[in-house]
Design a protein around this motif. Sequence first.
Motif, PDB file in Angstrom:
ATOM      1  N   VAL A 130       0.872  -1.169   0.000  1.00 20.81           N
ATOM      2  CA  VAL A 130       0.000   0.000   0.000  1.00 20.81           C
ATOM      3  C   VAL A 130       0.910   1.220   0.000  1.00 20.81           C
ATOM      4  O   VAL A 130       1.653   1.448   0.965  1.00 20.81           O
ATOM      5  CB  VAL A 130      -0.928   0.026   1.228  1.00 20.81           C
ATOM      6  CG1 VAL A 130      -1.828   1.264   1.172  1.00 20.81           C
ATOM      7  CG2 VAL A 130      -1.778  -1.237   1.304  1.00 20.81           C
ATOM      8  N   TRP A 131       0.867   1.987  -1.070  1.00 25.67           N
ATOM      9  CA  TRP A 131       1.778   3.113  -1.257  1.00 25.67           C
ATOM     10  C   TRP A 131       1.003   4.425  -1.292  1.00 25.67           C
ATOM     11  O   TRP A 131       0.027   4.567  -2.016  1.00 25.67           O
ATOM     12  CB  TRP A 131       2.559   2.928  -2.555  1.00 25.67           C
ATOM     13  CG  TRP A 131       3.171   4.184  -3.123  1.00 25.67           C
ATOM     14  CD1 TRP A 131       2.818   4.838  -4.267  1.00 25.67           C
ATOM     15  CD2 TRP A 131       4.249   4.942  -2.552  1.00 25.67           C
ATOM     16  NE1 TRP A 131       3.593   5.942  -4.448  1.00 25.67           N
ATOM     17  CE2 TRP A 131       4.482   6.032  -3.404  1.00 25.67           C
ATOM     18  CE3 TRP A 131       5.021   4.794  -1.405  1.00 25.67           C
ATOM     19  CZ2 TRP A 131       5.466   6.974  -3.149  1.00 25.67           C
ATOM     20  CZ3 TRP A 131       6.008   5.744  -1.143  1.00 25.67           C
ATOM     21  CH2 TRP A 131       6.222   6.813  -2.009  1.00 25.67           C
ATOM     22  N   ASN A 136       4.934   9.709   1.153  1.00 26.84           N
ATOM     23  CA  ASN A 136       6.132   8.944   0.806  1.00 26.84           C
ATOM     24  C   ASN A 136       6.277   7.757   1.765  1.00 26.84           C
ATOM     25  O   ASN A 136       7.333   7.521   2.347  1.00 26.84           O
ATOM     26  CB  ASN A 136       7.384   9.806   0.863  1.00 26.84           C
ATOM     27  CG  ASN A 136       8.570   9.132   0.180  1.00 26.84           C
ATOM     28  OD1 ASN A 136       8.405   8.244  -0.647  1.00 26.84           O
ATOM     29  ND2 ASN A 136       9.781   9.556   0.538  1.00 26.84           N
ATOM     30  N   SER A 137       5.163   7.034   1.922  1.00 25.31           N
ATOM     31  CA  SER A 137       5.155   5.893   2.843  1.00 25.31           C
ATOM     32  C   SER A 137       4.582   4.663   2.155  1.00 25.31           C
ATOM     33  O   SER A 137       3.761   4.766   1.240  1.00 25.31           O
ATOM     34  CB  SER A 137       4.330   6.212   4.088  1.00 25.31           C
ATOM     35  OG  SER A 137       2.962   6.371   3.756  1.00 25.31           O
ATOM     36  N   ALA A 138       5.031   3.504   2.608  1.00 26.32           N
ATOM     37  CA  ALA A 138       4.561   2.239   2.047  1.00 26.32           C
ATOM     38  C   ALA A 138       4.375   1.226   3.167  1.00 26.32           C
ATOM     39  O   ALA A 138       5.155   1.188   4.122  1.00 26.32           O
ATOM     40  CB  ALA A 138       5.548   1.703   1.016  1.00 26.32           C
ATOM     41  N   THR A 139       3.344   0.426   3.036  1.00 24.70           N
ATOM     42  CA  THR A 139       3.103  -0.669   3.962  1.00 24.70           C
ATOM     43  C   THR A 139       3.226  -1.977   3.196  1.00 24.70           C
ATOM     44  O   THR A 139       2.593  -2.150   2.151  1.00 24.70           O
ATOM     45  CB  THR A 139       1.704  -0.571   4.596  1.00 24.70           C
ATOM     46  OG1 THR A 139       1.580   0.675   5.287  1.00 24.70           O
ATOM     47  CG2 THR A 139       1.466  -1.711   5.580  1.00 24.70           C
ATOM     48  N   LYS A 262       9.247   5.785   3.866  1.00 23.73           N
ATOM     49  CA  LYS A 262       9.071   5.107   5.143  1.00 23.73           C
ATOM     50  C   LYS A 262       8.314   3.814   4.889  1.00 23.73           C
ATOM     51  O   LYS A 262       7.169   3.829   4.437  1.00 23.73           O
ATOM     52  CB  LYS A 262       8.297   5.989   6.121  1.00 23.73           C
ATOM     53  CG  LYS A 262       8.045   5.323   7.465  1.00 23.73           C
ATOM     54  CD  LYS A 262       7.201   6.211   8.369  1.00 23.73           C
ATOM     55  CE  LYS A 262       6.914   5.509   9.693  1.00 23.73           C
ATOM     56  NZ  LYS A 262       6.057   6.347  10.585  1.00 23.73           N
ATOM     57  N   VAL A 263       8.945   2.686   5.192  1.00 23.86           N
ATOM     58  CA  VAL A 263       8.335   1.382   4.936  1.00 23.86           C
ATOM     59  C   VAL A 263       7.942   0.730   6.251  1.00 23.86           C
ATOM     60  O   VAL A 263       8.757   0.627   7.175  1.00 23.86           O
ATOM     61  CB  VAL A 263       9.298   0.458   4.162  1.00 23.86           C
ATOM     62  CG1 VAL A 263       8.663  -0.910   3.944  1.00 23.86           C
ATOM     63  CG2 VAL A 263       9.682   1.094   2.829  1.00 23.86           C
ATOM     64  N   THR A 264       6.693   0.306   6.325  1.00 34.51           N
ATOM     65  CA  THR A 264       6.175  -0.358   7.520  1.00 34.51           C
ATOM     66  C   THR A 264       5.773  -1.778   7.156  1.00 34.51           C
ATOM     67  O   THR A 264       5.101  -1.997   6.141  1.00 34.51           O
ATOM     68  CB  THR A 264       4.956   0.385   8.088  1.00 34.51           C
ATOM     69  OG1 THR A 264       5.322   1.728   8.388  1.00 34.51           O
ATOM     70  CG2 THR A 264       4.443  -0.294   9.354  1.00 34.51           C
ATOM     71  N   THR A 265       6.184  -2.723   7.994  1.00 32.89           N
ATOM     72  CA  THR A 265       5.804  -4.119   7.805  1.00 32.89           C
ATOM     73  C   THR A 265       5.083  -4.600   9.059  1.00 32.89           C
ATOM     74  O   THR A 265       5.722  -4.814  10.089  1.00 32.89           O
ATOM     75  CB  THR A 265       7.026  -5.009   7.547  1.00 32.89           C
ATOM     76  OG1 THR A 265       7.742  -4.516   6.413  1.00 32.89           O
ATOM     77  CG2 THR A 265       6.606  -6.455   7.291  1.00 32.89           C
ATOM     78  N   PRO A 266       3.771  -4.715   9.026  1.00 40.89           N
ATOM     79  CA  PRO A 266       3.015  -5.156  10.213  1.00 40.89           C
ATOM     80  C   PRO A 266       3.454  -6.535  10.672  1.00 40.89           C
ATOM     81  O   PRO A 266       3.754  -7.413   9.852  1.00 40.89           O
ATOM     82  CB  PRO A 266       1.569  -5.173   9.718  1.00 40.89           C
ATOM     83  CG  PRO A 266       1.549  -4.282   8.526  1.00 40.89           C
ATOM     84  CD  PRO A 266       2.886  -4.439   7.885  1.00 40.89           C
ATOM     85  N   ASP A 267       3.492  -6.713  11.985  1.00 41.74           N
ATOM     86  CA  ASP A 267       3.834  -8.004  12.571  1.00 41.74           C
ATOM     87  C   ASP A 267       2.553  -8.797  12.759  1.00 41.74           C
ATOM     88  O   ASP A 267       1.741  -8.489  13.621  1.00 41.74           O
ATOM     89  CB  ASP A 267       4.533  -7.793  13.920  1.00 41.74           C
ATOM     90  CG  ASP A 267       5.003  -9.108  14.542  1.00 41.74           C
ATOM     91  OD1 ASP A 267       4.794 -10.162  13.903  1.00 41.74           O
ATOM     92  OD2 ASP A 267       5.551  -9.076  15.647  1.00 41.74           O
TER      93      ASP A 267
END
Length: 376
Positions: A130-131, A136-139, A262-267
């Motif tokens: 999801v961008w 300027n963030s991505a999940t 900024k890249v986020t990877t949910p746990d």
Amino acid sequence: MSVFRSRPALRWLVPAAAAVVVIGGGAAAGTIAASADPALPERSAAQLLVDVQTAKIDGLSGTVVQTADLGLPSLPGITGGAGSNADLMKLVAGSNTARVWYAGDDKVRLAVLGTLGETDVIRNGTDMWVWRSTENSATHIKIPADAKRQERKTLAGAVPATPQEAADAALAAIDPTTAVTTTGAAKVAGRDAYELVLTPRDTASLVGQVRLAIDAEKHIPLGVDVYAKDANNPALRIAFQQVSFETPDAEQFTFNPPPGAKVTTPDRSSSAKPGAPHRADKADKSDKSAPEGTKVVGKGWTSVLVAKTSTAKTDTRNAEGTQQLEAITGALPKVSGTWGSGRLLQSALFSALLTDDGRVLVGAVAPEKLYEVAGQ
């Protein structure tokens, strides 16, 4: 065996059970012939539903335009009130554009074009991104390889992102309370299409009719128009402006975050409590039921969703959103009755009641129906 029973779900539109009810539940779809253009062979409403169920394409790409004129009053932050968000406003009184690419259930990309940027959802095998360009963030979400289904998140709240999603919502309401007919052939995105018309039999619904444009060759929905009762123009339209049925290149589904993103990877494991055994049977049941504190009264076109609002104190991170919600609520007219008191939001297609005792009631019905349910 009926084609509706032999396939567990409509690939593009509705569950098979809903279609069975249309054919056998009093809608008389099988006896209504489509009034098609001479260039198109005649198709009955029942035949069109079968066409949609058996539709299969290898890929497509195109531009989808959603327009809305829900007739909402001026609301802060939404419909032209103080501090209105332009992108949010277009969902209820304006136009939105999205690009879509499809090359199979595990290769899908949707790009919603906003005023200042775009939001993309990219599914490529077990990877989902999801961008959001404005942030300027991505999940990055990893989808289990053995997952049978992965539901794509709706980017624009409750508004469907594609004609398929809009048709899902419309045809899910099919039951004996729905009249199913056809009308003349239509042209959508330069392609010939049949029109399938759904009309609520219950006059208490604010929905006058829903028109689905079904591609004459590929049998998938090209457009959906939702009309309010007694209206000449659609309150909501979602349709392809341009469409190609060539399979998109694989690179369309490859996403690499740009420098500095900024890249986020949910746990995924964080949501499960340590030591808590997994009960598949309970999980399956809970997935099908409404969230705690939520219920649906009635069914079909006149069903009313009843939910309880949270009473938890809001932290500073959500203060801005809480203030905006309070501003919106305060702008709504006060109403009261034997059921109590609260605030009312009315539009051409739905009504919403926010009661002072912490309930929210929403339905495609007139306010009087909400008051009736609130008093039960």
